[in-house]
Write an enzyme that holds these catalytic residues in place. Sequence first.
Site, PDB file in Angstrom:
ATOM      1  N   THR A 160       0.866  -1.188   0.000  1.00  0.00           N
ATOM      2  CA  THR A 160       0.000   0.000   0.000  1.00  0.00           C
ATOM      3  C   THR A 160       0.900   1.235   0.000  1.00  0.00           C
ATOM      4  O   THR A 160       1.346   1.675  -1.044  1.00  0.00           O
ATOM      5  CB  THR A 160      -0.967  -0.004   1.205  1.00  0.00           C
ATOM      6  OG1 THR A 160      -0.235  -0.266   2.405  1.00  0.00           O
ATOM      7  CG2 THR A 160      -2.036  -1.052   1.035  1.00  0.00           C
ATOM      8  N   LYS A 186       3.978  -6.854   4.315  1.00  0.00           N
ATOM      9  CA  LYS A 186       3.702  -5.485   3.887  1.00  0.00           C
ATOM     10  C   LYS A 186       3.286  -4.668   5.090  1.00  0.00           C
ATOM     11  O   LYS A 186       2.745  -5.185   6.081  1.00  0.00           O
ATOM     12  CB  LYS A 186       2.632  -5.429   2.801  1.00  0.00           C
ATOM     13  CG  LYS A 186       1.234  -5.880   3.187  1.00  0.00           C
ATOM     14  CD  LYS A 186       0.363  -4.879   3.882  1.00  0.00           C
ATOM     15  CE  LYS A 186       0.362  -3.532   3.212  1.00  0.00           C
ATOM     16  NZ  LYS A 186      -0.434  -2.546   4.054  1.00  0.00           N
ATOM     17  N   THR A 197      -1.442  -0.759   8.268  1.00  0.00           N
ATOM     18  CA  THR A 197      -2.159  -1.962   7.914  1.00  0.00           C
ATOM     19  C   THR A 197      -1.099  -2.954   7.457  1.00  0.00           C
ATOM     20  O   THR A 197      -0.463  -2.673   6.474  1.00  0.00           O
ATOM     21  CB  THR A 197      -3.158  -1.634   6.839  1.00  0.00           C
ATOM     22  OG1 THR A 197      -3.940  -0.577   7.251  1.00  0.00           O
ATOM     23  CG2 THR A 197      -3.946  -2.774   6.326  1.00  0.00           C
ATOM     24  N   GLU A 284       6.684   4.738   7.310  1.00  0.00           N
ATOM     25  CA  GLU A 284       6.327   5.980   6.620  1.00  0.00           C
ATOM     26  C   GLU A 284       7.191   7.140   7.113  1.00  0.00           C
ATOM     27  O   GLU A 284       7.148   7.509   8.293  1.00  0.00           O
ATOM     28  CB  GLU A 284       4.844   6.275   6.842  1.00  0.00           C
ATOM     29  CG  GLU A 284       3.953   5.286   6.123  1.00  0.00           C
ATOM     30  CD  GLU A 284       2.486   5.421   6.465  1.00  0.00           C
ATOM     31  OE1 GLU A 284       1.658   4.853   5.716  1.00  0.00           O
ATOM     32  OE2 GLU A 284       2.156   6.065   7.466  1.00  0.00           O
ATOM     33  N   ASN A 408       0.446  10.636   5.807  1.00  0.00           N
ATOM     34  CA  ASN A 408      -0.853  10.291   6.379  1.00  0.00           C
ATOM     35  C   ASN A 408      -1.893  11.385   6.200  1.00  0.00           C
ATOM     36  O   ASN A 408      -3.086  11.113   6.172  1.00  0.00           O
ATOM     37  CB  ASN A 408      -0.668   9.953   7.861  1.00  0.00           C
ATOM     38  CG  ASN A 408      -0.092   8.568   8.042  1.00  0.00           C
ATOM     39  OD1 ASN A 408      -0.805   7.578   7.930  1.00  0.00           O
ATOM     40  ND2 ASN A 408       1.205   8.470   8.253  1.00  0.00           N
TER      41      ASN A 408
END
Length: 413
Positions: A160, A186, A197, A284, A408
């Site tokens: 993702t 992932k 996630t 991230e 985000n």
Amino acid sequence: MAVNFPSIDPAQLHPVAGVKLGWAEANIRKPNRKDVLVISVDEGATVAGVFTLNRFCAAPVTVCREHLEKVRAGGKGIRALVVNTGNANAGTGEPGMVAARETCDELARLAGIEPQQVLPFSTGVILEPLPVDRLKAGLPAALANRQAAHWYDAAQAIMTTDTLPKAVSRQVKIDGHTVTMTGISKGAGMIKPNMATMLGFLAFDANVAQPVLDELVKQVADRSFNCVTIDGDTSTNDSFILIASGKSSLPAITSTDSPAYAALRDAVTETAQTLSQLIVRDGEGATKFMTVQVEGGSSVAECRQIAYAICHSPLVKTAFYASDPNLGRILAAIGYAGVNDLDVDKIDLYLDDVLVAKSGARHPAYRDELGVAAMRKPEFTVRVVLNRGKADATVWTCDFSFDYVKINAEYRT
């Protein structure tokens, strides 16, 4: 940019006998990207999993639990897994459950198996209806291009916000027999597994009885995926699956008391730890990778509780990003971790080998430039010594940068 992310050569990802993987571009959320994955396993394989403890778990998580429970009750074994990215099918109510079951029904029809032999997984945006017709339309292509060597493509198909596909492979000798294992994972944000996630799939060719595999997956998850965090948010979709294809010449493992089980457990755990750490390295906006070790505790639970308090503190994580040795933030996190009988006057704190605090107070020899030097490195260790017992725990995390906020803030746009 990912932190010290290893180069992954697709040719070095060993096929696992009895397991094939195929992918498709189904336009689940974005065009021209792999977003549907089918993993098929030969008859006789055993499959086990652990899942998120988030009460708002996604529809496919519920279906997976139901289907695995049927296996434990003596039903037919799992023969296929299907994963879609781009949509989490979480917060979707009864229509989401219908979509997850429709997916299983369609894959079962195409593969000539029963719906309860299929495990569905989804990852992506929460609270949006799953475009199940697109998913089902992609299944024939995913089935058609299944190959044992498609592990790297499979890793790409479940991404993702990941910037890099995550995969690892190794071969080990157990009692003179070669066991091959390969896995993919992932995740880059909303990472604080609590099972577990995040998605992880790890296959090996050993023959493991179902009750033993059910125990193995819990032990492995607890020492790998349950020891990583990026932002402290437990996803609605976290799932970690072990597949034992049974194709190795190693005799069947039917007890957790056997030496073969211990050797397999250690090898699978090491592989899963690598997979889980790849998620943190690709966190991230991450610029630093930190190992947080808490030792000398009265229990593993309290050591992990303190480690997570440090890892989840935005003040600590932003200080890590800036290489700012405002290390009182770490002591504060230790203090509010919830270990009520903790004697802070016994605690020592280190950054790598630099002794920052001794017996709960700043070490006289500590200088800020020593802290800066440690924190400027892309990887370093925060070590907390509680001096109250023999238990220890390790958690892996990353820093918070400006890019974490940007990623985000713009996730759905």
